[in-house]
Design a protein around this motif. Structure first.
Motif, PDB file in Angstrom:
ATOM      1  N   PHE A  85      -3.181 -20.364 -23.620  1.00 43.03           N
ATOM      2  CA  PHE A  85      -4.512 -20.920 -24.434  1.00 43.03           C
ATOM      3  C   PHE A  85      -5.429 -21.060 -23.237  1.00 43.03           C
ATOM      4  O   PHE A  85      -5.245 -21.070 -22.062  1.00 43.03           O
ATOM      5  N   VAL A  86      -6.625 -21.106 -23.588  1.00 47.75           N
ATOM      6  CA  VAL A  86      -8.032 -21.489 -22.695  1.00 47.75           C
ATOM      7  C   VAL A  86      -8.871 -22.493 -23.547  1.00 47.75           C
ATOM      8  O   VAL A  86      -8.935 -22.339 -24.651  1.00 47.75           O
ATOM      9  N   LEU A  87      -9.249 -23.371 -22.583  1.00 48.36           N
ATOM     10  CA  LEU A  87     -10.088 -24.405 -23.265  1.00 48.36           C
ATOM     11  C   LEU A  87     -11.521 -24.397 -22.517  1.00 48.36           C
ATOM     12  O   LEU A  87     -11.493 -24.423 -21.339  1.00 48.36           O
ATOM     13  N   HIS A  88     -12.654 -23.985 -23.138  1.00 48.45           N
ATOM     14  CA  HIS A  88     -13.863 -23.896 -22.611  1.00 48.45           C
ATOM     15  C   HIS A  88     -14.633 -25.069 -23.086  1.00 48.45           C
ATOM     16  O   HIS A  88     -15.129 -25.221 -24.266  1.00 48.45           O
ATOM     17  N   SER A  89     -14.930 -25.809 -22.087  1.00 52.01           N
ATOM     18  CA  SER A  89     -15.725 -27.034 -22.248  1.00 52.01           C
ATOM     19  C   SER A  89     -16.909 -27.098 -21.267  1.00 52.01           C
ATOM     20  O   SER A  89     -16.895 -28.091 -20.279  1.00 52.01           O
ATOM     21  N   ILE A  90     -17.768 -26.324 -21.316  1.00 50.74           N
ATOM     22  CA  ILE A  90     -18.864 -26.025 -20.518  1.00 50.74           C
ATOM     23  C   ILE A  90     -20.319 -26.219 -21.179  1.00 50.74           C
ATOM     24  O   ILE A  90     -20.497 -25.496 -22.177  1.00 50.74           O
ATOM     25  N   ALA A  91     -21.325 -26.687 -20.902  1.00 46.10           N
ATOM     26  CA  ALA A  91     -22.573 -26.597 -21.264  1.00 46.10           C
ATOM     27  C   ALA A  91     -23.737 -27.049 -20.406  1.00 46.10           C
ATOM     28  O   ALA A  91     -23.209 -28.310 -19.506  1.00 46.10           O
ATOM     29  N   PHE A  92     -24.659 -26.399 -20.284  1.00 46.29           N
ATOM     30  CA  PHE A  92     -25.601 -26.591 -19.157  1.00 46.29           C
ATOM     31  C   PHE A  92     -27.038 -26.212 -19.652  1.00 46.29           C
ATOM     32  O   PHE A  92     -27.052 -25.149 -20.156  1.00 46.29           O
ATOM     33  N   ALA A  93     -28.074 -26.751 -19.288  1.00 43.64           N
ATOM     34  CA  ALA A  93     -29.371 -26.269 -19.324  1.00 43.64           C
ATOM     35  C   ALA A  93     -30.365 -27.059 -18.499  1.00 43.64           C
ATOM     36  O   ALA A  93     -29.934 -28.235 -18.190  1.00 43.64           O
ATOM     37  N   PRO A  94     -31.229 -26.400 -17.732  1.00 39.68           N
ATOM     38  CA  PRO A  94     -32.337 -26.869 -16.695  1.00 39.68           C
ATOM     39  C   PRO A  94     -32.941 -28.138 -17.538  1.00 39.68           C
ATOM     40  O   PRO A  94     -33.293 -28.238 -18.738  1.00 39.68           O
ATOM     41  N   GLY A 135      -0.092 -12.851 -27.954  1.00 40.76           N
ATOM     42  CA  GLY A 135      -0.941 -13.847 -28.707  1.00 40.76           C
ATOM     43  C   GLY A 135      -1.382 -15.147 -27.889  1.00 40.76           C
ATOM     44  O   GLY A 135      -0.874 -15.356 -26.670  1.00 40.76           O
ATOM     45  N   GLY A 136      -2.412 -15.784 -28.348  1.00 40.55           N
ATOM     46  CA  GLY A 136      -2.733 -16.960 -27.560  1.00 40.55           C
ATOM     47  C   GLY A 136      -3.811 -17.630 -28.531  1.00 40.55           C
ATOM     48  O   GLY A 136      -4.269 -17.278 -29.727  1.00 40.55           O
ATOM     49  N   ALA A 137      -4.518 -18.749 -27.592  1.00 43.71           N
ATOM     50  CA  ALA A 137      -5.477 -19.524 -28.414  1.00 43.71           C
ATOM     51  C   ALA A 137      -6.756 -19.630 -27.638  1.00 43.71           C
ATOM     52  O   ALA A 137      -6.289 -20.197 -26.327  1.00 43.71           O
ATOM     53  N   ILE A 138      -7.994 -19.740 -27.899  1.00 40.00           N
ATOM     54  CA  ILE A 138      -9.003 -20.072 -27.169  1.00 40.00           C
ATOM     55  C   ILE A 138      -9.995 -21.047 -27.893  1.00 40.00           C
ATOM     56  O   ILE A 138     -10.009 -20.935 -29.151  1.00 40.00           O
ATOM     57  N   LEU A 139     -10.332 -21.828 -27.451  1.00 41.88           N
ATOM     58  CA  LEU A 139     -11.147 -23.235 -27.966  1.00 41.88           C
ATOM     59  C   LEU A 139     -12.085 -23.458 -27.117  1.00 41.88           C
ATOM     60  O   LEU A 139     -12.151 -23.750 -25.968  1.00 41.88           O
ATOM     61  N   THR A 140     -13.208 -23.756 -27.839  1.00 38.27           N
ATOM     62  CA  THR A 140     -14.608 -24.099 -27.201  1.00 38.27           C
ATOM     63  C   THR A 140     -15.227 -25.538 -27.781  1.00 38.27           C
ATOM     64  O   THR A 140     -14.631 -25.975 -29.060  1.00 38.27           O
ATOM     65  N   MET A 141     -16.241 -25.907 -27.300  1.00 37.43           N
ATOM     66  CA  MET A 141     -16.797 -27.298 -27.797  1.00 37.43           C
ATOM     67  C   MET A 141     -18.332 -26.862 -28.131  1.00 37.43           C
ATOM     68  O   MET A 141     -19.208 -26.463 -27.349  1.00 37.43           O
TER      69      MET A 141
END
Length: 252
Positions: A85-94, A135-141
Motif C-alpha cells: 500500500f501507499v498512503l499519500h497525504s500531501i497538500a500545499f499551495a503558496p 495487487g495493492g492499495a493506494i489511498l489519498t486525502m
C-alpha cells in the motif's frame, strides 16, 4: 503464515498529521512501514515518530525531486521486494494564492498546488505499480471543498477536485492489476497544512456544530478508516471517495 502488509507513508509532518494517525492504525494492524520526510528542516520532527512506529525505512522525499522518488522506491524494492500500500497525504499551495480569491490566484501558484497536491499521487502510483505485482492499495486525502464551495478553501477546492478525478482514473487504469485507488475525505482537522487556511478555527467549529454527530473528527478516527481501505477487508472497493466527517457532507 500470512505475511504482514508493507507500505509507504508520505506526508507525515508531525504528531498532528493525518498521516500519523493513519500510520499508527496501520502499525496496530501489524503493517511494516516506510516513512518519508519532506526536507532536512522537517526531519527532526518526523524522526521520533518514525522511531515510535518502528519504521523499516526512513528516507527523504520531496515529491518535486525525481531522484529522491527513484531512491525511495529502489530502497523499498531492496527492503521488501514488494509494496502492499501507499498512503499519500500531501497538500500545499503558496500562502498568497491559498488565502486570496480563487479568481486572483496566480498561474504559478495554481501549478505548484496542483503538482504537489495532485500530480504527486500519479507519480507515486506509477513508481509503486511495479512493486504491486500481486495487487495493492493506494489511498489519498481529499476534502468536501472538492465538491461544494467552502468559505476560505479557495484554490484548494479545484485542486482537490482534480485529485478526486485522478483517483477515479487511476482506479480504472490500475484495476486490471488488482491495484485499488481510493480517497478519504475527512472533516476539518487542525493540521499544519490546514493552518494556512484563513479562519480555519471557525470552519472546524461550524463543522462540528452542524454535523449530525456533533463532533470533530480525530486523526485516530481517520486512521481507522485508512487502515480498512488499505487492507484486504476493502478488496472490492476502488475509485471511491469515502467521507469521515461525522455526517457533515450528508447535509448538502
Amino acid at each position: 503464515m500470512t505475511k504482514p502488509l508493507v507500505g509507504l507513508i508520505v506526508g507525515l509532518a508531525n504528531s498532528d498529521s493525518i498521516a500519523f494517525g493513519c500510520a499508527q492504525a496501520l502499525k496496530a494492524m501489524g503493517a511494516e512501514l516506510a516513512i518519508t520526510y519532506q526536507s532536512d528542516k522537517a526531519k527532526p520532527f518526523v524522526a521520533p515518530l518514525a522511531k515510535e512506529l518502528d519504521a523499516a525505512l526512513f528516507m527523504p522525499l520531496d515529491v518535486r525531486q525525481p531522484a529522491e522518488l527513484r531512491a525511495l522506491f529502489g530502497a523499498i524494492g531492496a527492503q521488501w521486494g514488494r509494496l502492499d500500500f501507499v498512503l499519500h497525504s500531501i497538500a500545499f499551495a503558496p500562502k498568497a494564492d491559498l488565502q486570496g480569491r480563487y479568481l486572483d490566484s496566480s498561474a504559478e501558484g495554481f501549478c505548484t498546488a496542483m503538482d504537489i497536491s495532485c500530480h504527486s499521487l500519479v507519480r507515486l502510483a506509477k513508481a509503486a505499480e511495479p512493486l504491486m505485482a500481486e495487487g495493492g492499495a493506494i489511498l489519498t486525502m481529499s476534502y468536501y471543498g472538492a465538491e461544494k464551495v467552502i468559505a476560505n478553501y479557495n484554490l484548494m477546492g479545484p485542486v482537490k477536485a482534480a485529485l478526486e478525478a485522478s483517483v477515479r482514473y487511476l482506479a480504472s487504469e490500475l484495476g486490471p492489476a488488482n491495484i485499488r485507488v481510493n480517497a478519504l475525505s475527512p472533516g476539518p482537522v487542525a493540521t499544519r497544512a490546514a493552518s494556512g487556511l484563513a479562519h480555519f478555527d471557525a470552519l472546524m467549529a461550524e463543522a462540528a456544530a452542524r454535523a449530525p454527530l456533533h463532533q470533530q473528527v480525530s486523526i485516530a478516527q481517520i486512521g481507522e478508516a485508512a487502515a480498512f481501505l488499505l487492507s484486504d477487508k476493502s478488496r472490492h472497493i476502488t475509485g471511491q471517495v469515502i467521507f469521515v466527517d461525522n455526517g457533515y457532507s450528508a447535509l448538502g
